[in-house]
Design an enzyme around this catalytic site. Structure first.
Site, mmCIF file in Angstrom:
data_model
loop_
_atom_site.group_PDB
_atom_site.id
_atom_site.type_symbol
_atom_site.label_atom_id
_atom_site.label_comp_id
_atom_site.label_asym_id
_atom_site.label_seq_id
_atom_site.Cartn_x
_atom_site.Cartn_y
_atom_site.Cartn_z
ATOM 1 N N ASN A 1 0.788 -1.214 -0.049
ATOM 2 C CA ASN A 1 0.089 -0.015 -0.006
ATOM 3 C C ASN A 1 0.804 1.312 -0.044
ATOM 4 O O ASN A 1 0.170 2.389 0.225
ATOM 5 C CB ASN A 1 -1.147 -0.221 1.228
ATOM 6 C CG ASN A 1 -2.261 -0.955 0.852
ATOM 7 O OD1 ASN A 1 -2.628 -1.399 -0.075
ATOM 8 N ND2 ASN A 1 -2.747 -1.574 1.929
ATOM 9 N N ASN B 1 -5.511 -5.094 2.997
ATOM 10 C CA ASN B 1 -6.308 -4.018 3.851
ATOM 11 C C ASN B 1 -7.239 -3.570 3.044
ATOM 12 O O ASN B 1 -7.464 -2.177 3.631
ATOM 13 C CB ASN B 1 -5.170 -3.310 4.667
ATOM 14 C CG ASN B 1 -4.549 -4.218 5.725
ATOM 15 O OD1 ASN B 1 -5.318 -5.110 6.403
ATOM 16 N ND2 ASN B 1 -3.357 -3.829 6.008
ATOM 17 N N THR C 1 4.677 -8.096 8.512
ATOM 18 C CA THR C 1 3.604 -7.215 7.939
ATOM 19 C C THR C 1 2.713 -8.246 7.260
ATOM 20 O O THR C 1 3.143 -9.402 6.746
ATOM 21 C CB THR C 1 4.185 -5.928 7.104
ATOM 22 O OG1 THR C 1 4.691 -6.833 5.916
ATOM 23 C CG2 THR C 1 5.279 -5.377 7.907
ATOM 24 N N TYR D 1 2.645 7.309 2.944
ATOM 25 C CA TYR D 1 2.808 6.063 3.548
ATOM 26 C C TYR D 1 2.012 5.075 2.767
ATOM 27 O O TYR D 1 2.290 3.841 2.501
ATOM 28 C CB TYR D 1 2.586 6.267 5.099
ATOM 29 C CG TYR D 1 2.432 5.050 5.993
ATOM 30 C CD1 TYR D 1 3.662 4.364 5.973
ATOM 31 C CD2 TYR D 1 1.310 4.417 6.427
ATOM 32 C CE1 TYR D 1 3.880 2.939 6.519
ATOM 33 C CE2 TYR D 1 1.511 3.079 6.901
ATOM 34 C CZ TYR D 1 2.678 2.620 7.196
ATOM 35 O OH TYR D 1 2.603 1.435 7.895
ATOM 36 N N HIS E 1 6.580 -3.990 13.209
ATOM 37 C CA HIS E 1 6.550 -4.459 11.987
ATOM 38 C C HIS E 1 7.939 -4.447 11.353
ATOM 39 O O HIS E 1 8.235 -5.198 10.568
ATOM 40 C CB HIS E 1 5.560 -3.628 10.987
ATOM 41 C CG HIS E 1 4.492 -4.252 10.776
ATOM 42 N ND1 HIS E 1 3.903 -5.129 11.403
ATOM 43 C CD2 HIS E 1 3.087 -3.398 10.406
ATOM 44 C CE1 HIS E 1 2.488 -5.565 11.468
ATOM 45 N NE2 HIS E 1 2.110 -4.297 10.636
HETATM 46 N N1 CTP Z 1 4.004 -1.494 2.546
HETATM 47 C C1 CTP Z 1 5.256 -0.878 2.148
HETATM 48 N N2 CTP Z 1 5.493 0.420 2.529
HETATM 49 C C2 CTP Z 1 4.593 1.235 2.956
HETATM 50 C C3 CTP Z 1 3.028 0.691 3.060
HETATM 51 C C4 CTP Z 1 2.839 -0.534 3.081
HETATM 52 O O1 CTP Z 1 6.194 -1.781 1.990
HETATM 53 N N3 CTP Z 1 4.914 2.522 2.957
HETATM 54 C C5 CTP Z 1 3.749 -2.942 2.469
HETATM 55 C C6 CTP Z 1 3.909 -3.607 3.690
HETATM 56 O O2 CTP Z 1 4.283 -4.960 3.321
HETATM 57 C C7 CTP Z 1 2.465 -3.730 4.188
HETATM 58 C C8 CTP Z 1 1.834 -3.745 3.037
HETATM 59 O O3 CTP Z 1 2.260 -3.012 2.249
HETATM 60 O O4 CTP Z 1 2.216 -4.906 5.053
HETATM 61 C C9 CTP Z 1 0.222 -3.260 3.119
HETATM 62 O O5 CTP Z 1 -0.041 -2.128 3.749
HETATM 63 P P1 CTP Z 1 -0.686 -1.717 5.118
HETATM 64 O O6 CTP Z 1 -2.072 -1.883 4.733
HETATM 65 O O7 CTP Z 1 -0.207 -0.419 5.691
HETATM 66 O O8 CTP Z 1 -0.172 -3.127 6.018
HETATM 67 P P2 CTP Z 1 0.192 -3.434 7.678
HETATM 68 O O9 CTP Z 1 0.912 -2.132 8.012
HETATM 69 O O10 CTP Z 1 0.821 -4.602 7.671
HETATM 70 O O11 CTP Z 1 -1.306 -3.394 8.112
HETATM 71 P P3 CTP Z 1 -1.704 -2.789 9.468
HETATM 72 O O12 CTP Z 1 -1.121 -1.442 9.566
HETATM 73 O O13 CTP Z 1 -3.286 -2.899 9.538
HETATM 74 O O14 CTP Z 1 -0.859 -3.702 10.651
#
Ligand code: CTP
EC number: 2.4.3.-
Length: 319
Positions: free
Chosen positions: A109, A132, A241, A276, A293
């Protein structure tokens, strides 16, 4: 036989935030990346020693019954009961049973996807995984539309759907769920306390409105198994993650794996700001969970696999 070197050092990488994006420089999408089939197969075999995505992608109906008590994986002292709705939505057979795909896309994301023009390329893969419930319609040019599996951490209901405070938000979530149109909705319901009600709301909506999705609830051992695999390879993650979980699972059923939207740094390779998330205004380190994470550490491991041809990371524009 040569080992898979995922992280050369035996201690966690020290993250120097000042020039992370330079340090992680990746060649443009068009560079001479070659898939390393031998290495991919070796990784699949290694991961199979820890988990089997076909089984661990979801708890099956036969293994739980309504009223069963489950201890949360990260909060062992807290428990939840398996509700009738959750039970009804457990799949009878694995949604990945006997599945094999030539190429898979895993779409993270990161805001790095904005203006990437990667939508068409992403949609051309045989199996597309998203994270997500990230929106796609408004960003189709950059992220594509095709969705075969999408994850939904319970926290998304709070973050993106205002905890369904009123009918408008309930309707928004319902529309998003309807738009999934037969894909797999992967809900980590047993990970951490605090998400129970949110999972129940979603389960109820799906059943009440006959939403056409195939629900999956990851096995109780998945998280530890994934962590175990990466720790064994000297990648010292505290808590994988969603993106890393998806890559680890995908090795089982995808011949080639392409990652998009993985870029956990506030500046891109040309030192321009990167959001982000591509779709909201969350900032880096918005919760303590996010820092738990250790995304940059994961990224380092994924980059190393990219360099060895086990997966392809795209962090710039698509051709
Ligand atoms: N991701 C990434 N760099 C970012 C945002 C996200 O590499 N700036 C990747 C991560 O592997 C992440 C995935 O995209 O797990 C999905 O993003 P997100 O929905 O933010 O996932 P999580 O942080 O794992 O979820 P949460 O915050 O609900 O725990």
């Amino acid at each position: 036989r040569a080992e898979v070197v995922i992280n050369g050092s035996s201690s966690p990488a020290v993250v120097d935030r000042s020039n992370e994006s330079i340090k992680h420089n990746i060649q443009p999408a068009s560079s001479k990346w070659r898939h390393n089939q031998t290495l991919s197969l070796r990784i699949r075999k290694q991961i199979l020693k820890f988990l089997d995505a076909e089984k661990d992608i979801s708890v099956l109906k036969g293994t739980l019954k309504p009223g069963d008590i489950i201890h949360y994986i990260f909060d062992r002292d807290s428990t939840m009961n398996v509700s009738q709705n959750l039970y009804e939505l457990l799949p009878r057979t694995s949604p990945l049973k006997n599945k094999h795909f030539g190429t898979c896309a895993i779409v993270g994301n990161s805001g790095v996807l904005l203006n990437s023009g990667c939508g068409q390329e992403i949609d051309a893969h045989s199996f597309v995984i998203r994270c997500n419930l990230a929106p796609v319609q408004e960003y189709a040019r950059d992220v594509g539309l095709k969705t075969d599996l999408v994850t939904m951490n319970p926290s998304v209901i709070q973050r993106a759907f205002e905890d369904l405070v009123n009918a408008t938000w309930r309707e928004k979530l319902l529309q998003r769920l309807h738009s999934l149109n037969g894909s797999i909705l992967w809900i980590p319901a047993f990970m951490a306390r605090g998400g129970k009600e949110r999972v129940e709301w979603v389960n109820e909506l799906i059943l009440k409105h006959h939403v056409n999705v195939r629900t999956a609830y990851p096995s109780l051992r998945l998280l530890h198994a994934v962590r175990g695999y990466w720790l064994t390879n000297k990648v010292h993650i505290k808590r994988p993650t969603t993106g890393l979980l998806m890559y680890t699972l995908a090795t089982r059923f995808c011949k080639q794996i392409y990652l998009y939207g993985f870029w956990p740094f506030p500046l891109d390779q040309n030192q321009n700001p990167v959001k982000y998330h591509y779709y909201d205004s969350l900032k880096y380190g918005y919760t303590s969970q996010a820092s738990a994470h250790t995304m940059p550490l994961e990224f380092k491991a994924l980059k190393s696999l990219h360099e060895q041809g086990a997966l392809k990371l795209t962090v710039g524009q698509c051709d």
